[in-house]
Motif scaffolding. Structure first.
Motif, PDB file in Angstrom:
ATOM      1  N   SER A  36       8.092   5.410   9.439  1.00  0.00           N
ATOM      2  CA  SER A  36       7.274   5.068   9.171  1.00  0.00           C
ATOM      3  C   SER A  36       6.957   3.665  10.291  1.00  0.00           C
ATOM      4  O   SER A  36       5.352   3.413  11.082  1.00  0.00           O
ATOM      5  CB  SER A  36       6.998   3.745   7.526  1.00  0.00           C
ATOM      6  N   ALA A  40       3.536   3.734  13.120  1.00  0.00           N
ATOM      7  CA  ALA A  40       2.614   2.402  13.233  1.00  0.00           C
ATOM      8  C   ALA A  40       2.338   2.530  15.404  1.00  0.00           C
ATOM      9  O   ALA A  40       1.850   2.289  15.517  1.00  0.00           O
ATOM     10  CB  ALA A  40       2.901   1.795  13.232  1.00  0.00           C
ATOM     11  N   VAL A  45      -0.798   0.497  16.491  1.00  0.00           N
ATOM     12  CA  VAL A  45      -0.576  -0.837  15.515  1.00  0.00           C
ATOM     13  C   VAL A  45       1.206  -1.204  15.879  1.00  0.00           C
ATOM     14  O   VAL A  45       2.181  -1.458  14.482  1.00  0.00           O
ATOM     15  CB  VAL A  45      -0.836  -0.063  14.116  1.00  0.00           C
ATOM     16  N   HIS A  48       3.922  -3.500  13.263  1.00  0.00           N
ATOM     17  CA  HIS A  48       4.034  -2.452  12.074  1.00  0.00           C
ATOM     18  C   HIS A  48       5.133  -1.600  12.674  1.00  0.00           C
ATOM     19  O   HIS A  48       5.243  -0.726  11.962  1.00  0.00           O
ATOM     20  CB  HIS A  48       2.916  -2.351  10.864  1.00  0.00           C
ATOM     21  N   THR A 123       2.056   0.395   7.614  1.00  0.00           N
ATOM     22  CA  THR A 123      -0.004   0.320   8.071  1.00  0.00           C
ATOM     23  C   THR A 123      -0.410   1.400   6.599  1.00  0.00           C
ATOM     24  O   THR A 123       1.043   2.048   6.417  1.00  0.00           O
ATOM     25  CB  THR A 123       0.335   0.449   8.672  1.00  0.00           C
ATOM     26  N   TYR A 126      -0.353   5.305   7.266  1.00  0.00           N
ATOM     27  CA  TYR A 126       1.338   6.016   6.800  1.00  0.00           C
ATOM     28  C   TYR A 126       0.354   6.897   5.664  1.00  0.00           C
ATOM     29  O   TYR A 126       1.782   7.771   5.942  1.00  0.00           O
ATOM     30  CB  TYR A 126       2.524   5.597   7.034  1.00  0.00           C
ATOM     31  N   PRO A 162      -3.780  -6.004   3.021  1.00  0.00           N
ATOM     32  CA  PRO A 162      -4.455  -5.377   3.721  1.00  0.00           C
ATOM     33  C   PRO A 162      -5.255  -3.656   2.566  1.00  0.00           C
ATOM     34  O   PRO A 162      -4.660  -4.135   1.917  1.00  0.00           O
ATOM     35  CB  PRO A 162      -3.543  -4.514   4.714  1.00  0.00           C
ATOM     36  N   ALA A 164      -5.994   0.419   2.775  1.00  0.00           N
ATOM     37  CA  ALA A 164      -6.446   1.579   3.814  1.00  0.00           C
ATOM     38  C   ALA A 164      -7.521   2.961   3.276  1.00  0.00           C
ATOM     39  O   ALA A 164      -7.383   2.943   1.690  1.00  0.00           O
ATOM     40  CB  ALA A 164      -4.790   2.123   4.432  1.00  0.00           C
ATOM     41  N   ASP A 178      -7.577   1.475   8.472  1.00  0.00           N
ATOM     42  CA  ASP A 178      -6.666   0.896   7.792  1.00  0.00           C
ATOM     43  C   ASP A 178      -6.969  -0.582   8.346  1.00  0.00           C
ATOM     44  O   ASP A 178      -6.942  -0.703   9.775  1.00  0.00           O
ATOM     45  CB  ASP A 178      -5.746   1.263   8.582  1.00  0.00           C
ATOM     46  N   ALA A 185      -3.953  -8.846  12.090  1.00  0.00           N
ATOM     47  CA  ALA A 185      -3.236  -8.678  11.400  1.00  0.00           C
ATOM     48  C   ALA A 185      -2.162  -9.784  12.368  1.00  0.00           C
ATOM     49  O   ALA A 185      -2.504 -10.099  12.621  1.00  0.00           O
ATOM     50  CB  ALA A 185      -2.795  -7.620  11.085  1.00  0.00           C
ATOM     51  N   GLU A 315      -7.389   5.498  17.000  1.00  0.00           N
ATOM     52  CA  GLU A 315      -6.019   5.740  17.025  1.00  0.00           C
ATOM     53  C   GLU A 315      -5.520   7.469  16.696  1.00  0.00           C
ATOM     54  O   GLU A 315      -3.702   7.431  16.779  1.00  0.00           O
ATOM     55  CB  GLU A 315      -5.475   4.888  15.068  1.00  0.00           C
TER      56      GLU A 315
END
Length: 363
Positions: A36, A40, A45, A48, A123, A126, A162, A164, A178, A185, A315
């Motif tokens: 995880s 990120a 990201v 995270h 996130t 994920y 959040p 997503a 997301d 954030a 991303e």
């Protein structure tokens, strides 16, 4: 300014997984948590990513996360159920809930899974990616600890809660939205504070309610809702579903993982999974998605714009680039991970890329 170091993503994931395992987490759960974090970082990201390793470990060490707990189903019907995470890692609890949601969606066409007694789960992308891999549409919601004031307020009351969404496509990249319900954030402000950088005006207010560009003052104050009252309303809606409805904490009852060392976080999540085949054959849906995405990307471009992107596309490209050229970590994060590695007897240096004299990755 200190030069950052690049790390091979799989070796960095192995480092993190080994550290968690040495800290008493099972091998399987260590793998989930590490995966995880790395996902990120791959997607850019960084707030995270592996920067969260230290706080996760500290919460294990101080009994604020129970890595041995088994998430269990506490309520269940044909298409809806509630998972009690019993205070395990958020990514472990979330992965467990997602697995159930995907199975239920295949059986019933749609599934709604609520989660209580969880922790920070990383996130939303994920989980969205995992659903997309199985041709399932997924909506993920989570609440978070107080970092954002209600519109018109000064003091934090709700989280940057959040959401997503993941939707599969065919030849085109999938749709992966997301986002936090704040302008940014809070984790990004943490990263900027660690780097010693200022933040853009409009991201946050200080504890007196004044606009600020000081990252540390922002962390003592509040981040601001995205779109003012609209972001506030969406964040409140997420808190109601993920917190009030599930029996998890909500508002001020979602505990802060950085400052509350007396009580578990009790974060709540919602997973809504939709089996496309309940509406039409998946291949037809993917063809329609490809047409939709292709036509959006073919739209006339504004001056200076080279390409129109869909949510998640940038991303995804960044993840491919970082898999090829490594994940770059700030010196402060490297120092922190090195210290963790020495404490648990795991060598971080084994995950570094060899760079040439120009700072480029040696192929």
């Amino acid at each position: 300014m200190a030069i950052a170091t690049r790390y091979h993503w799989e070796k960095l994931e192995s480092f993190c997984s080994s550290v968690f395992e040495k800290a008493g987490v099972s091998k399987e759960n260590s793998r989930i948590v590490a995966n995880s974090l790395i996902e990120a970082d791959l997607r850019g990201v960084d707030s995270h990513g592996v920067v969260r390793t230290a706080i996760y470990l500290e919460r294990i060490e101080k009994g604020m996360i129970d890595p041995d707990a088994k998430p269990v189903i506490s309520n269940e019907s044909d298409a809806a159920l509630l998972v009690d995470g019993h205070n395990n890692f958020g990514s472990v609890v979330g992965t467990n809930a997602l697995t159930i949601a995907l199975e239920k969606a295949r059986e019933n066409g749609v599934a709604l899974v609520g989660v209580k007694h969880s922790n920070h789960f990383g996130t939303g992308a994920y989980y969205a990616k995992k659903a997309i891999d199985q041709d399932i549409i997924l909506l993920v919601l989570s609440n978070a600890s107080q970092t954002m004031p209600p519109t018109g307020g000064v003091r934090p009351f709700i989280g940057t809660n959040p959401l997503a969404v993941g939707i599969p496509a065919g030849e085109n990249p999938p749709f992966i939205l997301d986002m936090a319900t704040s302008v940014v954030a809070r984790g990004k402000i943490i990263v900027e504070a660690q780097k010693g950088n200022s933040i853009p005006l409009g991201w946050a207010i200080d504890k007196e309610g004044n606009p600020t560009t000081d990252a540390n003052a922002a962390l003592e104050g509040s981040v601001l809702p995205l779109g003012g009252p609209k972001g506030y309303g969406i964040s409140m809606f997420i808190d109601i579903l993920a917190g009030v409805l599930t029996g998890a904490g909500f508002g001020k009852y979602v505990n802060n993982m950085y400052s509350n060392w007396e009580e578990p976080q009790n974060v709540g999540h919602i997973f809504l999974a939709i089996d496309v085949n309940a509406f039409m054959p998946i291949e037809l849906f993917k063809q329609r998605m490809d047409q939709y995405i292709t036509e959006i990307k073919a739209e006339p471009k504004a001056t200076g714009v080279e390409e129109i992107f869909i949510p998640g596309e940038i991303e995804s490209r960044r993840a491919e680039e970082r898999k090829e050229n490594g994940i770059e970590l700030p010196l402060k994060v490297v120092e922190e991970l090195n210290s963790i590695g020495m404490r648990y007897g795991v060598d971080l240096a084994a995950a570094t890329y060899e760079l040439n004299s120009l700072g480029e990755v040696q192929k």
